[in-house]
Motif scaffolding. Structure first.
Motif, PDB file in Angstrom:
ATOM      1  N   CYS A  82      31.006  42.171  23.585  1.00 25.01           N
ATOM      2  CA  CYS A  82      30.670  41.196  24.306  1.00 25.01           C
ATOM      3  C   CYS A  82      29.793  41.611  25.411  1.00 25.01           C
ATOM      4  O   CYS A  82      29.712  42.918  25.883  1.00 25.01           O
ATOM      5  N   ARG A  83      28.905  40.545  25.885  1.00 27.66           N
ATOM      6  CA  ARG A  83      28.080  40.680  27.144  1.00 27.66           C
ATOM      7  C   ARG A  83      28.405  39.518  27.995  1.00 27.66           C
ATOM      8  O   ARG A  83      27.925  39.855  29.483  1.00 27.66           O
ATOM      9  N   GLU A  84      28.750  38.304  27.623  1.00 28.19           N
ATOM     10  CA  GLU A  84      29.064  37.497  28.604  1.00 28.19           C
ATOM     11  C   GLU A  84      30.484  37.213  28.730  1.00 28.19           C
ATOM     12  O   GLU A  84      31.260  37.278  27.786  1.00 28.19           O
ATOM     13  N   VAL A  85      31.094  36.616  29.935  1.00 26.95           N
ATOM     14  CA  VAL A  85      32.399  36.381  30.123  1.00 26.95           C
ATOM     15  C   VAL A  85      32.422  35.281  30.792  1.00 26.95           C
ATOM     16  O   VAL A  85      31.966  34.740  31.708  1.00 26.95           O
ATOM     17  N   VAL A  86      33.636  34.341  30.305  1.00 29.01           N
ATOM     18  CA  VAL A  86      33.892  33.159  30.938  1.00 29.01           C
ATOM     19  C   VAL A  86      35.333  33.285  31.458  1.00 29.01           C
ATOM     20  O   VAL A  86      36.285  33.582  30.670  1.00 29.01           O
ATOM     21  N   LEU A  87      35.468  32.797  32.765  1.00 31.21           N
ATOM     22  CA  LEU A  87      36.869  33.128  33.319  1.00 31.21           C
ATOM     23  C   LEU A  87      37.302  31.275  33.333  1.00 31.21           C
ATOM     24  O   LEU A  87      36.713  30.686  34.041  1.00 31.21           O
ATOM     25  N   ILE A  88      38.211  31.081  32.786  1.00 33.05           N
ATOM     26  CA  ILE A  88      38.648  29.793  32.528  1.00 33.05           C
ATOM     27  C   ILE A  88      40.180  29.423  32.452  1.00 33.05           C
ATOM     28  O   ILE A  88      40.763  30.372  31.930  1.00 33.05           O
ATOM     29  N   GLY A  89      40.749  28.461  33.157  1.00 31.02           N
ATOM     30  CA  GLY A  89      42.142  28.117  33.353  1.00 31.02           C
ATOM     31  C   GLY A  89      42.584  28.456  34.631  1.00 31.02           C
ATOM     32  O   GLY A  89      42.118  29.134  35.513  1.00 31.02           O
ATOM     33  N   GLY A  90      43.868  27.972  34.663  1.00 35.55           N
ATOM     34  CA  GLY A  90      44.514  28.236  36.148  1.00 35.55           C
ATOM     35  C   GLY A  90      45.362  29.370  36.145  1.00 35.55           C
ATOM     36  O   GLY A  90      45.523  29.983  35.197  1.00 35.55           O
ATOM     37  N   ILE A  91      45.351  29.840  37.273  1.00 30.59           N
ATOM     38  CA  ILE A  91      46.452  31.091  37.791  1.00 30.59           C
ATOM     39  C   ILE A  91      47.475  30.442  38.542  1.00 30.59           C
ATOM     40  O   ILE A  91      47.310  29.819  39.467  1.00 30.59           O
ATOM     41  N   SER A  92      48.945  30.675  38.024  1.00 29.48           N
ATOM     42  CA  SER A  92      50.043  30.051  38.800  1.00 29.48           C
ATOM     43  C   SER A  92      50.159  30.999  40.013  1.00 29.48           C
ATOM     44  O   SER A  92      50.883  30.315  41.056  1.00 29.48           O
ATOM     45  N   LYS A  93      50.028  32.202  40.146  1.00 25.68           N
ATOM     46  CA  LYS A  93      50.290  33.054  41.166  1.00 25.68           C
ATOM     47  C   LYS A  93      49.312  34.254  41.163  1.00 25.68           C
ATOM     48  O   LYS A  93      48.823  34.774  40.144  1.00 25.68           O
ATOM     49  N   ARG A  94      48.840  34.707  42.203  1.00 27.76           N
ATOM     50  CA  ARG A  94      47.991  35.779  42.577  1.00 27.76           C
ATOM     51  C   ARG A  94      48.971  37.077  41.919  1.00 27.76           C
ATOM     52  O   ARG A  94      49.931  37.223  42.440  1.00 27.76           O
ATOM     53  N   PRO A  95      48.085  38.025  41.529  1.00 33.63           N
ATOM     54  CA  PRO A  95      48.682  39.399  41.274  1.00 33.63           C
ATOM     55  C   PRO A  95      48.862  40.063  42.348  1.00 33.63           C
ATOM     56  O   PRO A  95      48.195  40.153  43.491  1.00 33.63           O
ATOM     57  N   ASP A  96      50.141  40.619  42.531  1.00 40.38           N
ATOM     58  CA  ASP A  96      50.479  41.637  43.654  1.00 40.38           C
ATOM     59  C   ASP A  96      50.083  43.035  43.372  1.00 40.38           C
ATOM     60  O   ASP A  96      49.502  43.288  42.207  1.00 40.38           O
ATOM     61  N   PHE A  97      49.990  43.679  44.330  1.00 42.16           N
ATOM     62  CA  PHE A  97      49.415  45.244  44.233  1.00 42.16           C
ATOM     63  C   PHE A  97      50.238  46.215  43.220  1.00 42.16           C
ATOM     64  O   PHE A  97      49.620  46.620  42.354  1.00 42.16           O
ATOM     65  N   THR A  98      51.566  45.751  42.994  1.00 47.13           N
ATOM     66  CA  THR A  98      52.394  46.499  42.091  1.00 47.13           C
ATOM     67  C   THR A  98      52.049  46.037  40.737  1.00 47.13           C
ATOM     68  O   THR A  98      52.354  46.841  39.635  1.00 47.13           O
TER      69      THR A  98
END
Length: 301
Positions: A82-98
């Protein structure tokens, strides 16, 4: 060197032949982007985000990864060419540090990852793009791989906005712009010449549910269908990620709130399940309009 081609042409040609890494959050937009890629003759390397991606995407995914496997993510994308990346779709919660303490590759990048997790949504997304591109990939947007998913200008269905709707549209657009300046949200609602709601961390659906309650309890008085939801990109927003989107559920909630219609930024907002969304708007008697944020909304009736 191959004669007749400069190095930039060769890199572009190579990227177009390589599979596109599709990193999928929740919702059905990732599937639509996948179908758009395939229709254009492009290969897709599907990465399902654990706990977010829909089942239909997970069944087709090359790999399913959690937030603690960022090192592995880069490794599998590189191995797939892969050379190109697409970020798509929702994220229900932000990741925490752990949640980013998974593999060795993640741990090696941990200082940059922790730094990326600070700040508002725009700051987070910009830093995530930076992390990916530092690894030698190029993050691209919907306009690069599936432009047909973006809203066009003017009325998208059979229903047209009235003069009073255009005034509410312009007011809600101004409110959404100011909201975007503060990196708070992408949507606002105006009704009868006043702003009655703005989008916060709860998201558009919750805001629309609140608008329906306001009319039901009499806090907002209006006869007939009145009020316009406007969704637009934030000023200076990177158009490769987190574009505003509307779909059948947005139409359903706008109808329940008694609105006259919905306006989205032409070329900057996604229409999920376009045919179903437009058909639902027509059936509900709502207009669906693509507006140019640089000019005043105009009727195309």
């Amino acid at each position: 060197m191959i004669r007749g081609h400069d190095s930039k042409d060769l890199l572009t040609a190579g990227a177009s032949l390589a599979p596109v890494a599709l990193i999928c959050g929740n919702g059905m937009l990732p599937l639509q982007v996948l179908n758009g890629l395939r229709a254009a003759g492009r290969q897709a390397f599907i990465v399902a985000i654990k706990g977010e991606a829909e089942e239909v995407l997970k069944r087709q995914a090359a790999v399913e990864l959690g937030w603690g496997e960022i090192g592995r993510l880069f490794k599998v994308m590189a191995a797939a060419g892969c050379r190109e990346v697409v970020l798509i779709g929702g994220i229900s919660k932000r990741p925490d540090f752990t949640s980013v303490m998974g593999d060795l590759g993640t741990l090696r990048r941990l200082p940059r990852i922790i730094k990326a997790l600070s700040g508002g949504d725009d700051s987070l997304l910009t830093k995530v793009i930076g992390l990916i591109e530092e690894e030698g990939f190029r993050v691209v947007g919907i306009k690069d791989v599936a432009p047909d998913l973006l809203a066009g200008p003017g009325s998208l269905g059979q229903v047209k906005p009235r003069a009073e709707d255009l005034k509410d549209m312009a007011l809600a657009l101004e409110a959404a712009r100011r909201l975007g300046d503060l990196d708070i949200g992408q949507a606002a609602v105006a009704l009868g010449g006043r702003v009655i709601a703005v989008e916060g961390a709860e998201g558009t659906d919750a805001m629309l549910a609140r608008c329906a309650e306001l009319r039901q309890n009499g806090r907002v008085r209006a006869k007939g269908r009145l009020g316009v939801l406007v969704k637009t990109v934030k000023p200076g927003q990177d158009l490769r990620v987190d574009l505003p989107a509307v779909g059948p559920m947005t139409i359903e909630r706008a109808q329940a709130a008694g609105f006259a219609g919905i306006a989205v930024e032409a070329g900057g907002a996604l229409i999920a399940e376009r045919e179903a969304t437009v058909a639902a708007a027509d059936k509900a008697g709502l207009f669906l309009y693509g507006l140019d944020p640089q000019t005043a909304p105009e009727s195309d009736a």
